[in-house]
Design an enzyme around this catalytic site. Sequence first.
Site, PDB file in Angstrom:
ATOM      1  N   ASP A 156      34.286  41.223   4.664  1.00 37.14           N
ATOM      2  CA  ASP A 156      34.410  40.334   5.505  1.00 37.14           C
ATOM      3  C   ASP A 156      35.140  38.983   5.043  1.00 37.14           C
ATOM      4  O   ASP A 156      35.379  38.135   5.852  1.00 37.14           O
ATOM      5  CB  ASP A 156      33.233  40.331   6.262  1.00 37.14           C
ATOM      6  CG  ASP A 156      33.133  41.372   7.225  1.00 37.14           C
ATOM      7  OD1 ASP A 156      33.926  41.989   7.846  1.00 37.14           O
ATOM      8  OD2 ASP A 156      32.027  42.011   7.375  1.00 37.14           O
ATOM      9  N   ASP A 205      37.706  47.006  12.053  1.00 43.08           N
ATOM     10  CA  ASP A 205      37.342  45.463  11.957  1.00 43.08           C
ATOM     11  C   ASP A 205      38.355  45.143  10.738  1.00 43.08           C
ATOM     12  O   ASP A 205      38.646  43.872  10.455  1.00 43.08           O
ATOM     13  CB  ASP A 205      36.163  45.250  11.409  1.00 43.08           C
ATOM     14  CG  ASP A 205      35.135  45.945  12.456  1.00 43.08           C
ATOM     15  OD1 ASP A 205      35.346  47.178  12.824  1.00 43.08           O
ATOM     16  OD2 ASP A 205      33.964  45.290  12.834  1.00 43.08           O
TER      17      ASP A 205
END
Length: 410
Positions: free
Chosen positions: A115, A180
């Site tokens: 991330d 994602d």
Amino acid sequence: MKTILNVVGASLLMLTACSTPKSADEAFIRENIENAVAQHTIQTDIIEQSGKILNPRTIKDGKIVYVPLEDWCSGFFPGNMWLTYELTGDKKWLPLAEKYTEDLDSVKYLKWHHDVGFMIGCSYLNGYRFAEKEEYKDVIVEAAKSLSTRFRPGAGVIQSWDADKGWQGTRGWMCPVIIDNMMNLELLFEATNLTGDSTFYNIAVKHADTTLKHQFRDDNSSYHVIDYNPQTGEVRHKHTAQGYAHESAWARGQAWGLYGYTVCYRYTKDKKYLDMAQNIYNFIFNNKNLPEDLVPYWDYDAPNIPNEPRDVSSAACTASALYELNGYLPNNGYKKVADEIMVNLSSPAYRAEVGTNGNFILMHSVGSIPHNAEIDVPLNYADYYFLEALMRKRNIENNNCFSTNCLTQK
Ligand code: GLY
């Protein structure tokens, strides 16, 4: 009677004068900026009075939840400061944006999850874009290097999560990749632009291609998690983690895919990415379970629709992506849909009154129902994509400009 007629007449006159699309859009944008400023003023006053650097993500039991810098959401609040600075031009926001961003400096070395693209992209990359912070370049490039350590050449993907610890360690995965991850590729493309080193670009393209091949169903919805053998690239599992079921369409995953492939087209101009973005759009907007107000339930296949929580974060991310997609395909009505989402998100059904909602802008998002976490709450990334969409809308309305430069680029 005369007075009433005069008032009606005057109102009609005002309506005619004010109802040109331009002025209606301007008023809409201005009012949303004022609202964001009011919420962020309260939020940052609380932080500044604490004497610490706090990073608000959501609320729990009525209290604001602050996150450590390794949290995947740590870049969004600094990003909200940059967007507020960009939207207002008010120098008041600059030192706050700088301070909250620079607190994340060590994230550039983070290698244990994927991330870092969200975290450094929303903070440092926006600082580089909106305030020409040249000194942020090194952090952006170092973070891209860290993200690149997770690339598994045998499978042609960036591994999202480690598979040997935490709840992920209980799932039997070897190399889990979540949809994602498409959101992290922007950092790699930008690192190539900044350095001239094509390694980052090539990793991003390979990841996007492998994801395109394996992560989508025939109806163009995406699986949440694809587990690969990192040596051979064999697909071991097609799973969910945050959706209702392995074969369901988790709402935010569809938004991440739409946004991610639109960004891939921005940097590559490869039509297959544009086609993928359009296919995802068609899945979302032809879905029988998409509510009339275009704010999806948390999963398009959630079992108790219409009695299921909505996910505002998905709608906000979708709106922002559609303003960009509209720049590449101006005749497909994407801007109109994005505008409709924005109007709905700005209504009292979704936008909180100032001073409520933990001082976040939007209500009614969902983190992860299977983890029983963050259900029907504000989330800092819902606010982030809402503000980004507002900025993109403003740039389009002001300049009648649909080029990439007007949307995101320096
Ligand atoms: N990237 C994690 C989430 O969308 O919840």
